[in-house]
Scaffold this motif. Structure first.
Motif, PDB file in Angstrom:
ATOM      1  N   ALA A  45      -3.410 -33.285  45.390  1.00  0.00           N
ATOM      2  CA  ALA A  45      -4.112 -34.459  44.893  1.00  0.00           C
ATOM      3  C   ALA A  45      -5.011 -35.041  45.970  1.00  0.00           C
ATOM      4  CB  ALA A  45      -3.095 -35.520  44.441  1.00  0.00           C
ATOM      5  N   ILE A  46      -5.958 -35.869  45.513  1.00  0.00           N
ATOM      6  CA  ILE A  46      -6.812 -36.617  46.430  1.00  0.00           C
ATOM      7  C   ILE A  46      -6.211 -38.008  46.574  1.00  0.00           C
ATOM      8  CG2 ILE A  46      -9.097 -37.622  46.800  1.00  0.00           C
ATOM      9  CD1 ILE A  46     -10.273 -35.279  45.251  1.00  0.00           C
ATOM     10  N   HIS A  47      -5.821 -38.339  47.799  1.00  0.00           N
ATOM     11  CA  HIS A  47      -5.165 -39.608  48.093  1.00  0.00           C
ATOM     12  C   HIS A  47      -6.153 -40.479  48.856  1.00  0.00           C
ATOM     13  CE1 HIS A  47      -1.144 -41.704  48.952  1.00  0.00           C
ATOM     14  NE2 HIS A  47      -2.097 -42.501  49.401  1.00  0.00           N
ATOM     15  N   ALA A  48      -6.536 -41.626  48.288  1.00  0.00           N
ATOM     16  CA  ALA A  48      -7.487 -42.539  48.924  1.00  0.00           C
ATOM     17  C   ALA A  48      -6.740 -43.658  49.640  1.00  0.00           C
ATOM     18  CB  ALA A  48      -8.437 -43.131  47.890  1.00  0.00           C
ATOM     19  N   ILE A  49      -7.202 -43.987  50.851  1.00  0.00           N
ATOM     20  CA  ILE A  49      -6.643 -45.087  51.630  1.00  0.00           C
ATOM     21  C   ILE A  49      -7.763 -46.093  51.856  1.00  0.00           C
ATOM     22  CG2 ILE A  49      -5.489 -45.760  53.766  1.00  0.00           C
ATOM     23  CD1 ILE A  49      -4.504 -42.845  53.981  1.00  0.00           C
ATOM     24  N   GLU A 217     -15.935 -44.552  44.622  1.00  0.00           N
ATOM     25  CA  GLU A 217     -15.384 -43.206  44.816  1.00  0.00           C
ATOM     26  C   GLU A 217     -13.895 -43.170  44.466  1.00  0.00           C
ATOM     27  OE1 GLU A 217     -18.281 -42.081  48.606  1.00  0.00           O
ATOM     28  OE2 GLU A 217     -16.115 -42.259  48.879  1.00  0.00           O
ATOM     29  N   VAL A 218     -13.182 -44.229  44.834  1.00  0.00           N
ATOM     30  CA  VAL A 218     -11.753 -44.287  44.531  1.00  0.00           C
ATOM     31  C   VAL A 218     -11.539 -44.266  43.022  1.00  0.00           C
ATOM     32  CG1 VAL A 218      -9.633 -45.627  44.820  1.00  0.00           C
ATOM     33  CG2 VAL A 218     -11.331 -45.564  46.652  1.00  0.00           C
ATOM     34  N   ALA A 222     -10.122 -40.480  42.972  1.00  0.00           N
ATOM     35  CA  ALA A 222      -8.782 -40.469  43.580  1.00  0.00           C
ATOM     36  C   ALA A 222      -7.687 -40.288  42.534  1.00  0.00           C
ATOM     37  CB  ALA A 222      -8.549 -41.755  44.356  1.00  0.00           C
ATOM     38  N   ASP A 223      -6.631 -39.556  42.928  1.00  0.00           N
ATOM     39  CA  ASP A 223      -5.429 -39.425  42.117  1.00  0.00           C
ATOM     40  C   ASP A 223      -4.383 -40.456  42.523  1.00  0.00           C
ATOM     41  OD1 ASP A 223      -6.263 -36.936  40.744  1.00  0.00           O
ATOM     42  OD2 ASP A 223      -6.144 -36.100  42.758  1.00  0.00           O
ATOM     43  N   HIS A 224      -4.470 -40.924  43.759  1.00  0.00           N
ATOM     44  CA  HIS A 224      -3.482 -41.851  44.295  1.00  0.00           C
ATOM     45  C   HIS A 224      -4.214 -42.774  45.251  1.00  0.00           C
ATOM     46  CE1 HIS A 224       0.911 -42.573  45.139  1.00  0.00           C
ATOM     47  NE2 HIS A 224       0.376 -43.210  46.157  1.00  0.00           N
ATOM     48  N   VAL A 225      -3.877 -44.056  45.233  1.00  0.00           N
ATOM     49  CA  VAL A 225      -4.566 -45.008  46.100  1.00  0.00           C
ATOM     50  C   VAL A 225      -3.549 -45.833  46.875  1.00  0.00           C
ATOM     51  CG1 VAL A 225      -4.776 -46.737  44.244  1.00  0.00           C
ATOM     52  CG2 VAL A 225      -6.309 -46.850  46.238  1.00  0.00           C
ATOM     53  N   THR A 226      -3.814 -46.005  48.158  1.00  0.00           N
ATOM     54  CA  THR A 226      -3.013 -46.848  49.035  1.00  0.00           C
ATOM     55  C   THR A 226      -3.917 -47.939  49.596  1.00  0.00           C
ATOM     56  OG1 THR A 226      -1.441 -45.120  49.647  1.00  0.00           O
ATOM     57  CG2 THR A 226      -1.696 -46.947  51.191  1.00  0.00           C
ATOM     58  N   VAL A 227      -3.491 -49.182  49.481  1.00  0.00           N
ATOM     59  CA  VAL A 227      -4.248 -50.320  50.001  1.00  0.00           C
ATOM     60  C   VAL A 227      -3.536 -50.847  51.240  1.00  0.00           C
ATOM     61  CG1 VAL A 227      -5.053 -52.669  49.552  1.00  0.00           C
ATOM     62  CG2 VAL A 227      -5.147 -50.951  47.729  1.00  0.00           C
ATOM     63  N   MET A 228      -4.278 -50.958  52.340  1.00  0.00           N
ATOM     64  CA  MET A 228      -3.739 -51.537  53.568  1.00  0.00           C
ATOM     65  C   MET A 228      -4.349 -52.913  53.791  1.00  0.00           C
ATOM     66  SD  MET A 228      -3.290 -48.502  56.332  1.00  0.00           S
ATOM     67  CE  MET A 228      -2.141 -49.561  57.233  1.00  0.00           C
ATOM     68  N   SER A 236       0.809 -48.910  47.043  1.00  0.00           N
ATOM     69  CA  SER A 236       0.534 -47.474  47.014  1.00  0.00           C
ATOM     70  C   SER A 236       0.995 -46.968  45.661  1.00  0.00           C
ATOM     71  CB  SER A 236       1.276 -46.757  48.150  1.00  0.00           C
ATOM     72  OG  SER A 236       0.855 -45.413  48.254  1.00  0.00           O
ATOM     73  N   ARG A 237       0.066 -46.442  44.881  1.00  0.00           N
ATOM     74  CA  ARG A 237       0.421 -46.050  43.518  1.00  0.00           C
ATOM     75  C   ARG A 237      -0.512 -44.961  43.013  1.00  0.00           C
ATOM     76  NH1 ARG A 237      -1.672 -51.854  41.387  1.00  0.00           N
ATOM     77  NH2 ARG A 237      -3.884 -51.372  41.130  1.00  0.00           N
ATOM     78  N   PRO A 238      -0.044 -44.218  42.001  1.00  0.00           N
ATOM     79  CA  PRO A 238      -0.925 -43.206  41.401  1.00  0.00           C
ATOM     80  C   PRO A 238      -2.121 -43.875  40.738  1.00  0.00           C
ATOM     81  CG  PRO A 238       1.362 -42.844  40.759  1.00  0.00           C
ATOM     82  CD  PRO A 238       1.298 -44.202  41.405  1.00  0.00           C
ATOM     83  N   ALA A 239      -3.266 -43.238  40.857  1.00  0.00           N
ATOM     84  CA  ALA A 239      -4.458 -43.739  40.178  1.00  0.00           C
ATOM     85  C   ALA A 239      -4.660 -43.042  38.845  1.00  0.00           C
ATOM     86  CB  ALA A 239      -5.691 -43.543  41.057  1.00  0.00           C
TER      87      ALA A 239
END
Length: 532
Positions: A45-49, A217-218, A222-228, A236-239
């Motif tokens: 998967a594509i994981h976006a941060i 882009e997210v 993205a398949d999954h996104v994490t917010v810092m 952090s959850r699946p998109a």
């Protein structure tokens, strides 16, 4: 918090590395960049941060790739701790990182950069170029990435250099590919092509993680996104299945509240005089290739004009020529009614603020302090002695506060700041010296102080909040009478800020369009299908 496994983790093909961060923290002096972060990056998967500048995104990626070691917590690859925490050990375990700023040697050919550090050799230790070329060709075909292997790297387009960086980590056997701001220097078309490549790699079963500020882009990829937020993982959850999630929703999560309102475009006074005038500007490159071809335009007092176009069509040369950095440039450049064509960089600096597209190469001293960078070029205008030191401290404090530089520590090395905060420093220098740009009746004997500003990619690599600060400063400068020229690959940014759009193609201005015109019309102009 630990996010659930990313979707698609069972994709067939190359077995991806599972990266797990368990309560990791990293401190720089008194500043805690990452605090107690736990995250799982799974294959397929594509994981976006995402997060604000300084939120800890790049630090988290560097911890995952062994570039830096955690002060607390543990990083695991396929269940085993990453020890020693070094890039070499991470690469041996199948983890590769593509950094925000290219790590390429410009004078080397693309093939030489590709194999650097893991070169195939013949007996006697000589480089086996035939084997290297064969391996590179097979890799490019398998990955769906193509670059001219014999081209000198400095001559490659930005998109080609980005592909070369990805090929480098794949050449070293990466099963997990971590990319820091990979689209910050790409055109929209190149960004789409990059994500198509990343999707293909994820489908093969590789682990793909991307740090980005581009929330569109997210939402799209993205398949999954994490917010810092402030060094911690806020969510952090699946998109997948959340395509109704909008950029505004993500902005709220990033900022912990409502996003800032859009900056209002300043009203352009009727009959405002031309302040920045360019006529027949021409620059020839190596081999006689024309990089700028008779560029002619004018920007009025209080006007924000935008330059749109696919990167590599003369934008960089235009900025350098206006700043006085192209000694072979022909044509006329006038500021406030004064011909400055023969002036050097230092002389033009007094009347022309400039932000170059590459802040590291042409705008920042990473090894100097934040305070020193904020007054670079201004010290000659301050009084000497104790009063000068006081004036310098006040100037630094004002710019730190006005542009919200984080952390607000003038003694901190500029190279230790996030990319977005480094960008704030560069923009502060260009815009903070505001003076009325409209010339008095009759031509002045010398150009007025800081009459115009040339801003190349002013918000590249910055978050929504920082972009709002920079956009506000641009609008304020225009209201004060400066003539502003903004060169940006972000068409949305140009539409929001500018009074009109100048489209560049093959070193020429081919169209002048209103900001509300259609994407199709702008695209036609970029392709040379619509004239001014």
């Amino acid at each position: 918090m630990t996010g659930p496994p990313a979707s698609g983790a069972s994709a067939p093909g190359v077995p991806g590395a599972v990266i797990e961060l368990d309560g990791v923290s990293r401190r720089y002096g008194a500043h805690i960049a990452v605090r107690g972060a736990s995250l799982r990056l799974a294959p397929g998967a594509i994981h976006a941060i995402v997060g604000e500048n300084g939120a800890g995104k790049s630090t988290l990626l560097k911890l995952s790739a062994g570039v830096i070691a955690p002060d607390a917590g543990v990083v695991r690859v396929d269940g085993d701790p990453l020890r020693p925490a070094t890039p070499a050990e991470a690469a041996r375990r199948g983890v590769g990182m593509v950094h925000q700023h290219f790590m390429l040697i410009g004078s080397f050919r693309a093939l030489e950069n590709l194999v650097l550090g893991c070169e195939p050799v013949r007996r006697g230790g000589r480089l086996d170029l035939a084997v290297a070329r064969a391996r590179a060709g097979a890799l490019m075909q398998a990955a769906g990435l193509s670059i001219p292997l014999d081209a000198v790297t400095s001559a490659l387009t930005v998109g080609e250099r980005q592909r070369l960086e990805i090929l480098r980590v794949l050449y070293r056997g990466a099963r997990a590919i971590l990319l820091d701001e990979p689209t910050a220097v790409l055109s929209p078309l190149e960004a789409d092509e990059l994500y198509a490549t990343l999707r293909r790699l994820a489908r093969e079963g590789r682990t793909v993680a991307v740090v980005t500020h581009r929330l569109d882009e997210v939402v799209r990829f993205a398949d999954h996104v994490t917010v810092m937020r402030r060094g911690q993982i806020a969510l952090s959850r699946p998109a997948a299945g959340r395509r109704a999630e909008t950029e505004r929703d993500l902005t709220r999560a990033i900022m912990g509240g409502e996003p800032p309102p859009d900056v209002e475009r300043p009203r352009l006074a009727e009959g405002a005089p031309a302040v920045l005038e360019v006529a027949g500007l021409t620059v020839d490159g190596a081999g006689g290739r024309r990089l700028l071809d008779g560029v002619t335009f004018a920007v009025r007092a209080g006007e924000i004009a935008g330059v749109a176009g696919v990167e590599g069509n003369g934008q960089r040369e235009l900025v350098r020529a206006l700043a006085g950095m192209e000694p072979g440039a022909a044509g006329r450049v006038a500021v406030g009614g004064v011909d400055v064509s023969s002036w050097d960089v230092r002389a033009r600096r007094a009347c022309l603020g400039v932000v170059h597209e590459d802040r590291h190469a042409e705008g920042l001293l990473p090894g100097a302090s934040v305070g020193d960078n904020l007054v670079l070029g201004d010290l000659g205008d301050l009084p000497r002695g104790a009063s000068g030191r006081a004036a310098e401290a006040a100037l630094v404090a004002r710019r730190v506060d006005r542009f919200r530089v984080e952390p607000p520590d003038p003694a901190r090395l500029a190279g230790e700041l996030s990319g977005g905060n480094q960008q704030k420093i560069v923009v502060a220098r260009a815009l903070d010296r505001i003076a009325p740009a409209a010339p008095a009746q009759g031509a002045p004997t010398r150009a007025p102080r800081r009459a115009a500003a040339i801003l190349a990619q002013p918000t590249r690599g910055v978050d929504v909040g920082a972009a709002a600060v920079i956009h506000g400063a641009i609008a304020e400068a225009a209201r004060a009478g400066l003539a502003i020229l903004v060169i940006s690959a972000d068409l949305g940014e140009l539409r929001r800020l500018c009074h009109r759009l100048l489209v560049m193609r093959q070193g020429r201005i081919v169209a002048s369009l209103p900001p509300g015109c259609s994407d199709e019309r702008i695209g036609r102009a970029m392709l040379g299908l619509e004239a001014a």
